[in-house]
Design an enzyme around this catalytic site. Structure first.
Site, PDB file in Angstrom:
ATOM      1  N   CYS A  73       0.854  -1.186   0.000  1.00 15.24           N
ATOM      2  CA  CYS A  73       0.000   0.000   0.000  1.00 15.24           C
ATOM      3  C   CYS A  73       0.890   1.236   0.000  1.00 15.24           C
ATOM      4  O   CYS A  73       1.684   1.444   0.912  1.00 15.24           O
ATOM      5  CB  CYS A  73      -0.897  -0.008   1.238  1.00 15.24           C
ATOM      6  SG  CYS A  73      -2.045   1.362   1.334  1.00 15.24           S
ATOM      7  N   GLU A 111      -5.144  -8.406  -2.753  1.00 12.53           N
ATOM      8  CA  GLU A 111      -5.219  -8.407  -1.286  1.00 12.53           C
ATOM      9  C   GLU A 111      -4.346  -7.299  -0.742  1.00 12.53           C
ATOM     10  O   GLU A 111      -3.302  -6.978  -1.321  1.00 12.53           O
ATOM     11  CB  GLU A 111      -4.756  -9.770  -0.747  1.00 12.53           C
ATOM     12  CG  GLU A 111      -4.916  -9.930   0.767  1.00 12.53           C
ATOM     13  CD  GLU A 111      -3.615  -9.700   1.543  1.00 12.53           C
ATOM     14  OE1 GLU A 111      -3.599  -9.941   2.762  1.00 12.53           O
ATOM     15  OE2 GLU A 111      -2.614  -9.242   0.934  1.00 12.53           O
ATOM     16  N   ARG A 155      -7.274 -11.403  11.874  1.00 10.22           N
ATOM     17  CA  ARG A 155      -6.548 -10.777  10.766  1.00 10.22           C
ATOM     18  C   ARG A 155      -7.542 -10.205   9.764  1.00 10.22           C
ATOM     19  O   ARG A 155      -8.162 -10.929   8.984  1.00 10.22           O
ATOM     20  CB  ARG A 155      -5.656 -11.820  10.096  1.00 10.22           C
ATOM     21  CG  ARG A 155      -4.703 -11.258   9.030  1.00 10.22           C
ATOM     22  CD  ARG A 155      -3.936 -12.394   8.350  1.00 10.22           C
ATOM     23  NE  ARG A 155      -2.846 -11.902   7.516  1.00 10.22           N
ATOM     24  CZ  ARG A 155      -1.626 -11.627   7.945  1.00 10.22           C
ATOM     25  NH1 ARG A 155      -1.326 -11.799   9.225  1.00 10.22           N
ATOM     26  NH2 ARG A 155      -0.681 -11.193   7.118  1.00 10.22           N
ATOM     27  N   ARG A 157      -8.347  -8.126   6.487  1.00  9.08           N
ATOM     28  CA  ARG A 157      -7.666  -7.748   5.256  1.00  9.08           C
ATOM     29  C   ARG A 157      -8.660  -7.322   4.178  1.00  9.08           C
ATOM     30  O   ARG A 157      -9.831  -7.708   4.202  1.00  9.08           O
ATOM     31  CB  ARG A 157      -6.802  -8.902   4.729  1.00  9.08           C
ATOM     32  CG  ARG A 157      -5.554  -9.188   5.561  1.00  9.08           C
ATOM     33  CD  ARG A 157      -4.597  -8.026   5.502  1.00  9.08           C
ATOM     34  NE  ARG A 157      -3.340  -8.259   6.213  1.00  9.08           N
ATOM     35  CZ  ARG A 157      -3.107  -7.933   7.467  1.00  9.08           C
ATOM     36  NH1 ARG A 157      -4.084  -7.387   8.207  1.00  9.08           N
ATOM     37  NH2 ARG A 157      -1.924  -8.135   8.019  1.00  9.08           N
TER      38      ARG A 157
END
Length: 320
Positions: A73, A111, A155, A157
């Site tokens: 990112c 992802e 987690r 995502r």
């Protein structure tokens, strides 16, 4: 469609590859800049990924049906304020977009961290989505926490799927994301026996845990049916949990200190094999033991079993 072809960009240690191969896919190209991840990838798949994707021309990449990418990112300059393809230049997403533009895969599966939705005030996500639309792809995204999809890890995502609108009739693309499910397997079943002393915590870390354990055990957060996990171990505070779910495994595990979650009762950190299980990797997966780079690679990976479920629906809705 059987024996579809896919590519694995920012491949890491091959989480996407395992998931897509489980659904009948054939990996025809992979790429990652990290030499340690490439070594692990080669150990498990018999081939070493290509290096820096920014230096690989589109024509050097084989034709494929699905593009997979867990790209980093990064902020966009938004110099032209078009919020499209041209504004992605200088970022690694530009290379994802470039390959989609040049190779025209039937579909893609992306992802990223959950923070991409708010990154740079939302401009990053706007640019990504507008770019994919500009390239002629229907796309949909969803935040998915692994603990709601059969994996005992907290987690969360960002996942994004899309298909070439010129190659398929319009479908309800949101159906590609699997439905949430009750967790049936907990971290307790992943714990190894007779673990090497190399994984033991320092005396200082153990002392810090003892300073705070009584407060946790006497709280309503304590569940005696599950092992106690500790992380962020400091003199002033320790994060304990015993709900059968691991805290998020991150790349920081490779930086040393107390960044690998700890089994309080055993006074040791989780092993690489235990972390791989928590990430949905198969028992046959091989990785170097007691090595910081291995923990970093695991923390950087996708959750294999979650991607496998998305991939299964992607193949079902588009190719069958």
């Amino acid at each position: 469609m059987k024996n579809f072809k896919f590519i694995d960009l920012f491949s890491g240690i091959g989480g996407f590859r395992i998931a897509l191969e489980e659904n009948g896919g054939q990996c025809v190209f992979s790429s990652d800049i990290d030499k340690y991840a490439r070594e692990t990838y080669k150990e498990n798949f018999g081939e070493e990924p290509s290096g820096d994707i920014t230096k690989i021309k589109s024509e050097e990449i084989p034709d494929h049906d699905i593009l997979c990418a867990g790209f980093p990112c990064q902020p966009f300059s938004i110099a032209g304020k078009r919020l499209g393809f041209e504004d992605t230049r200088g970022t690694l997403f530009f290379d994802v977009a470039r390959i989609i533009k040049d190779k025209r895969p039937k579909a893609f599966l992306l992802e990223n961290v959950a923070g991409i939705t708010s990154h740079d005030g939302g401009k990053t996500l706007d640019t990504i989505l507008n770019t994919l639309s500009e390239l002629g792809y229907e796309r949909e995204w969803k935040l998915m926490n692994a603990k709601y999809y059969g994996v005992p890890q907290n987690r969360n995502r960002w996942y994004c799927v899309g298909y070439d609108a010129s190659q398929f009739s319009k479908i309800d693309i949101h159906n590609i994301f699997p439905e949430e499910e009750n967790l049936e397997t907990f971290i307790d079943s992943y714990i190894e026996k007779n673990v090497s002393q190399d994984y033991q915590m320092s005396k200082i870390a153990k002392r810090n845990m003892e300073l705070h354990i009584n407060e946790f055990v006497s709280s309503d957060r304590y569940d005696e049916d599950h092992v106690i996990i500790a992380n962020h171990i400091r003199p002033s505070k320790v994060n304990f949990s015993s709900n059968g779910i691991s805290p998020c495994l991150t790349a920081k595990m490779g930086t040393g200190g107390n960044n690998v979650p700890v089994l309080y009762q055993e006074g040791r950190k989780l092993t690489e094999n235990e972390c791989l299980r928590i990430m949905g990797f198969p028992e046959t997966y091989k990785i170097r033991k007691n090595y910081s780079q291995s923990y970093k690679q695991i923390g950087n990976s996708v959750v294999v079993s979650v991607v496998e479920k998305i991939g299964r629906n992607l193949v079902k809705y588009l190719f069958e």
